[in-house]
Design an enzyme around this catalytic site. Structure first.
Site, mmCIF file in Angstrom:
data_model
loop_
_atom_site.group_PDB
_atom_site.id
_atom_site.type_symbol
_atom_site.label_atom_id
_atom_site.label_comp_id
_atom_site.label_asym_id
_atom_site.label_seq_id
_atom_site.Cartn_x
_atom_site.Cartn_y
_atom_site.Cartn_z
ATOM 1 N N ALA A 1 0.801 -1.230 0.000
ATOM 2 C CA ALA A 1 0.000 0.000 0.000
ATOM 3 C C ALA A 1 0.832 1.278 0.000
ATOM 4 C CB ALA A 1 -0.953 -0.009 1.204
ATOM 5 N N ARG B 1 4.067 9.988 -11.662
ATOM 6 C CA ARG B 1 3.267 11.110 -12.176
ATOM 7 C C ARG B 1 4.039 12.424 -12.186
ATOM 8 N NH1 ARG B 1 -0.544 8.695 -8.402
ATOM 9 N NH2 ARG B 1 -2.014 7.377 -9.539
ATOM 10 N N SER C 1 0.938 -4.922 -4.083
ATOM 11 C CA SER C 1 -0.276 -4.099 -4.129
ATOM 12 C C SER C 1 -1.570 -4.910 -4.037
ATOM 13 C CB SER C 1 -0.262 -3.287 -5.435
ATOM 14 O OG SER C 1 -1.143 -2.209 -5.370
ATOM 15 N N CYS D 1 -6.825 -6.505 4.051
ATOM 16 C CA CYS D 1 -8.037 -6.563 4.872
ATOM 17 C C CYS D 1 -9.099 -7.480 4.274
ATOM 18 C CB CYS D 1 -8.617 -5.159 5.054
ATOM 19 S SG CYS D 1 -7.530 -4.040 5.965
ATOM 20 N N LYS E 1 -29.338 4.654 23.356
ATOM 21 C CA LYS E 1 -29.742 3.793 22.266
ATOM 22 C C LYS E 1 -30.580 4.593 21.277
ATOM 23 C CE LYS E 1 -29.618 -0.468 24.989
ATOM 24 N NZ LYS E 1 -30.392 -1.603 25.519
ATOM 25 N N TRP F 1 -33.975 13.832 13.324
ATOM 26 C CA TRP F 1 -32.737 14.069 14.084
ATOM 27 C C TRP F 1 -31.919 12.788 14.025
ATOM 28 C CZ3 TRP F 1 -31.277 18.741 15.580
ATOM 29 C CH2 TRP F 1 -32.257 19.729 15.807
#
Length: 443
Positions: free
Chosen positions: A10, A21, A38, A42, A359, A432
């Site tokens: 990574a 670039r 690469s 996960c 909650k 809300w």
């Protein structure tokens, strides 16, 4: 300009692409002791349980793509053993041939990641004992998980342990987690962890707390896990104790590190040694809420730090703004989200804080299909400056934890949450939002 990057995942390849670039004349050499560049680490638990069909699906770009399309001299099977910052050389050994190599650099990036911790337990060399960090690790686990494996023991209850517990249950295995401490997922507070324990037990996972693993027994293959309090029969062991920065090869260079070996970097990703940069899981991560260096190895952070290192190695001037400690884990039907400080961390830092729990439902209370979530906020007592949040529930956790992470980045107080223009429609939210409901009660 000769750029050398140690590490092909990574952080390393994010840096390499930025250099491509920005510097058309760049000579870029990347070195990795493995043979795959690469890829998404996960995602590996989901390859093991079949949700992702193949390890090929998690590879972003092949080694050959970096070579042919981008002109990077991407070397595999090259293990770096020494950096000479005075001579500006990197040396090591080619794994397949045993031949030594030495490469000169003008600017160097260390992006060597972290290695799984497997203490030198008695019997740790037995077959059937695994760690999970790489694609080869994944393939080894898949090869070992035949029908003879019924009982799996996981040592450690962090994110990898939880991910893999779900994967093993999905594969029809009996699963036991042995944790030295008194809770799973120690980045959460004890009261929130109870929800995780309940979910684990509802899915048939045996939880053993407060036992220290001492070793393993078996005839060629692991058959028993030995702890300080007894023995547990098993057919397979996954050690998910944690990771350690892969920086041992830098010993003797004088490079500044944290106590755990993570390389200290400034916001430009520069180390204490001239023309040497570092990024990713082998480095420190500045924590914006703690206002000090921390260590929280995540793929998102590695990619960001790698990109910034690449920009600056190619004469740019960008800075890494830091982390706020955000993470999220899927655990069976629950989503476990947290950001900022836990109550435990706030206490350790000596902060004058308050806690509020409540909650709420993920969508409008009158809309069908609503699910409950538990929210916990930590904030400064007088100013109500946000310090952190933990949210656990079935749906909608990811949305809320990202809002709080953004609020922490911008140093908002609890009352500021009331002014946020958040998306509302009954299938997605109440008028809300749950985090605003909490703020409304305390404002």
């Amino acid at each position: 300009m000769k750029y050398v990057i140690i590490g092909g995942d990574a952080a390393g390849m994010s840096a390499a692409m930025e250099i491509v670039r920005r510097d058309e004349s760049a000579e870029i050499t990347t070195l990795d002791k493995g043979y795959i560049y690469s890829y998404g680490q996960c995602a590996l638990p989901y390859v093991i349980d079949g949700r992702i069909p193949s390890t090929d699906d998690v590879i972003a770009r092949s080694v050959e793509t970096f070579r042919t399309k981008y002109g990077i001299d991407a070397k595999t099977g090259h293990k770096v053993t020494r950096v000479d910052s005075n001579a500006k050389t990197v040396s090591g050994v080619v794994i397949e041939t045993g031949a030594d190599f030495e490469i000169a650099y003008d600017r160097l990036l260390v992006a060597t990641g972290a290695n799984p911790i497997l203490p030198d337990f008695e019997g740790s060399g037995l077959a059937g004992i695994h760690t999970l960090k790489t694609i080869p690790d994944t393939k080894a686990i898949l090869n070992a998980l035949d029908n003879s494996v019924e009982q799996v023991t996981i040592i450690g209850g962090g994110s990898i342990g939880l991910d893999m517990a779900e994967s093993f249950v999905t594969l029809g295995k009996k699963v036991r987690i042995i944790q030295l401490g008194n809770q799973l997922a120690e980045i959460f507070d004890e009261d929130m962890a109870e929800l995780i324990h309940e979910e684990a037990r509802q899915n048939g996972i045996e939880l053993i707390f407060g036992e220290e693993v001492k070793g393993f027994k078996g005839e060629g293959v692991v058959q028993t896990v030995v702890t300080d309090q007894g023995e547990h029969a098993t057919d397979f062991v996954l050690a998910a104790i944690g990771v350690r920065p892969n920086t041992k090869f830098l010993e003797g260079t004088g490079i500044h590190t944290m106590q755990n070996g993570a390389i200290l970097v400034n916001p430009y990703m520069e180390t204490s040694l001239e023309d040497i940069y570092a990024a990713g899981d082998c480095t420190s991560h500045f924590h914006r809420v703690k206002q000090k260096n921390d260590y929280m190895p995540l793929g998102t952070t590695a990619n960001k730090q790698g990109r910034i290192a690449g920009v600056n190695m190619a004469d740019g001037a960008e800075t890494f703004k830091g982390i706020v400690g955000t993470s999220i884990v899927k655990f069976f039907h629950l989503t476990l989200g947290r950001t900022g400080l836990s109550e435990r961390e706030a206490s350790e830092l000596g902060l004058d804080y308050e806690v509020h729990k409540q909650k709420a439902t993920d969508i409008a209370g009158y809309y069908p299909g609503k699910q409950e979530m538990q929210l916990k906020f930590i904030y400064e007592k007088t100013t109500q400056q946000l310090y952190g949040a933990q949210i656990i529930g079935r749906n909608g956790v990811d949305k809320r934890i990202d809002v709080v992470a953004t609020a922490l980045y911008h140093k908002m107080i609890l009352h500021d949450l009331l002014d946020l223009d958040l998306a509302y429609a009954p299938p997605y939210n109440g008028v809300w939002d749950p985090i605003q409901q909490l703020a409304k009660q305390k404002s």
